[in-house]
Design an enzyme around this catalytic site. Sequence first.
Site, PDB file in Angstrom:
ATOM      1  N   LYS A  41       0.838  -1.214   0.000  1.00  0.00           N
ATOM      2  CA  LYS A  41       0.000   0.000   0.000  1.00  0.00           C
ATOM      3  C   LYS A  41       0.866   1.255   0.000  1.00  0.00           C
ATOM      4  CE  LYS A  41      -2.535  -2.764  -0.441  1.00  0.00           C
ATOM      5  NZ  LYS A  41      -2.509  -4.236  -0.361  1.00  0.00           N
ATOM      6  N   ALA A  70      -3.343 -13.015 -12.641  1.00  0.00           N
ATOM      7  CA  ALA A  70      -4.140 -11.776 -12.516  1.00  0.00           C
ATOM      8  C   ALA A  70      -4.969 -11.835 -11.247  1.00  0.00           C
ATOM      9  CB  ALA A  70      -5.040 -11.615 -13.747  1.00  0.00           C
ATOM     10  N   GLY A 124      -0.799 -17.181  -6.262  1.00  0.00           N
ATOM     11  CA  GLY A 124      -1.482 -17.640  -5.052  1.00  0.00           C
ATOM     12  C   GLY A 124      -0.499 -17.936  -3.930  1.00  0.00           C
ATOM     13  N   ALA A 162      -5.460 -10.193   6.157  1.00  0.00           N
ATOM     14  CA  ALA A 162      -4.894  -9.821   7.451  1.00  0.00           C
ATOM     15  C   ALA A 162      -5.982  -9.606   8.496  1.00  0.00           C
ATOM     16  CB  ALA A 162      -4.055  -8.556   7.286  1.00  0.00           C
ATOM     17  N   HIS A 199     -24.009  15.099   2.138  1.00  0.00           N
ATOM     18  CA  HIS A 199     -23.835  15.530   0.754  1.00  0.00           C
ATOM     19  C   HIS A 199     -22.813  16.662   0.695  1.00  0.00           C
ATOM     20  CE1 HIS A 199     -24.820  16.562  -3.361  1.00  0.00           C
ATOM     21  NE2 HIS A 199     -24.846  17.826  -2.984  1.00  0.00           N
TER      22      HIS A 199
END
Length: 479
Positions: free
Chosen positions: A58, A189, A278, A327, A451
């Site tokens: 990340k 993929a 995998g 996780a 909004h």
Amino acid sequence: MAKSYDVVVIGGGPGGYAAAIKAAQLGMKTACIDMYINKDGNPALGGTCANVGCIPSKALLDSSWKYHEAKEGFAIHGIEAKTVKMNVPEMIKRKDGIVKKQTDGVAMLLKANGVDWLQGRGKLLSGKQVEFTPHEGDAETLDAGNVILAAGSEPISLPMAPLHEDMVVANAGALEFTEVPKKLGVIGAGIIGLELGSVWSRLGSEVVVIEAMDNFLPMVDRQVGKELLKNLKAQNIDVQLSARVTGTKIEKNKVKVEYSNADGDQSLVVDKLIVAVGRRPYTEDLFSADSGVNLDERGFIFVNHSCATEVPGVYAIGDIVRGPALAHKATEEGVMVAEIIAGHHTAINYDCIPSVIYTHPEVAWVGVTEEQIKSSGDAYKTGTFAFMANGRAAAANETAGFVKVIADEETDRVLGVHIVGPQASEIIMQAVIAMEFGASTEDLQMMVFAHPGLSEVLHEACLDVDGKAIHSAKRKRKK
Ligand code: FAD
Ligand code: NAD
């Protein structure tokens, strides 16, 4: 005399460390054995997630997205950024710093909670004894009131594409490239392939993903998968489905990938190749033959709904057992098991575990897909709403994707929510909360959403289930 603990946890990833912290918080004398050695040669807690998984990936996804935005996305806002440059070693250094902070943070938490961090390998013996072999020094035997196995998983390797130095790599190597590969191949993929492929594509790599199956992301709702694939193609990520790798060769500092598809034998020459086909449970030398622990037919440690093995007082959690390799699933199982050991009655709702793919747009889902409910034969209804028609998405220039809600035809209870679009990873948690409380789409229809907000798309998708969406020109007939 053998050292004795109320709880010995083997594995210090998000499953194991959370279990150890919770056990200690509940007043039990706890040890957490972890054998991971990081790239600097130091013991580090946090497992795959913190060291070579969730966190570093990340970090790179965020850095690469910022670069991509500065290069491609700023102009529309009137911002001129003509000399944007990528410094890959700096990006990797930042990622390493984040990893260090996370792994040190876990060590601090174990210490603060009074958990003994034992650095080395653990092995369950019979009679709930644990053999601990430190990185340096002699093995010792620990007596444990309870044992929690949390040894995680490892990448599946492909015999026809063996890892090779920094050229043919699995997840860990793909987080360490020191320059942007001109051409990058990815085998698989799946989630890792698409996330790490995205990182390097945003930085300028020409990315080709080779996937054996003809079905793109089979666990994802088909409509969502289609939308993601369309967006990845628009980003020049070339996903080749029904393509089987037959071999790889290192030639003149390049990797030649041979594969076959419907058109026959093909080959591709790339600078780097990521193998992401995998992960499998890591059970090597984790328990002795007489420990009483068994594997299921897929190689996972056999456990029941409460993560108990067939040996009373021995539990297994996380990637080493059935269920999604996530996780947060590992963490919640760790907490649940520690609470069960302390005598609490608790359980995880496995039907409400969210999944996220951190591509752009993000994909997130919880509950059943339309394909699953269709094949079950149960009557259902759906509502969808596009980010294109949402003011906040337009303001942010993030209009790709939609939210799709699946509900029981009769009771109106929400059974699944599927999102492809901006902030999907955050919006999905509203669906998880709704589903945990057994909400109907009418419950969500009647709630007031702020909004302008991206979450309004979830609101409108719920309204659309009954043909009541406000910001939709399309009139849906009620069934
Ligand atoms: P692990 O994290 O694998 O930890 C197990 C630990 O046990 C390791 O430190 C290992 O060294 C140690 N160990 C093993 N055997 C022994 C032994 N005998 N003695 C002592 N120690 C031992 N999941 C998400 O939810 N979100 C994400 O965004 C995400 N991104 C990912 C990205 C990548 C590139 C990868 C590879 C995975 C990602 N995952 C993500 C999956 C996530 O990392 C795993 O599901 C999670 O780490 C599993 O936790 P665990 O505690 O079961 O095992
Ligand atoms: P995956 O199961 O998601 O995908 C592997 C892909 O490789 C599949 O599509 C499979 O069909 C394909 N494949 C298998 N053998 C192949 C072959 N010989 N040739 C071509 N394609 C082949 O696995 P992954 O991407 O390695 O990730 C492992 C697990 O880690 C995931 O299932 C997920 O649970 C976890 N993870 C989660 C996140 C997240 O939550 N965002 C991110 C990364 C990883």
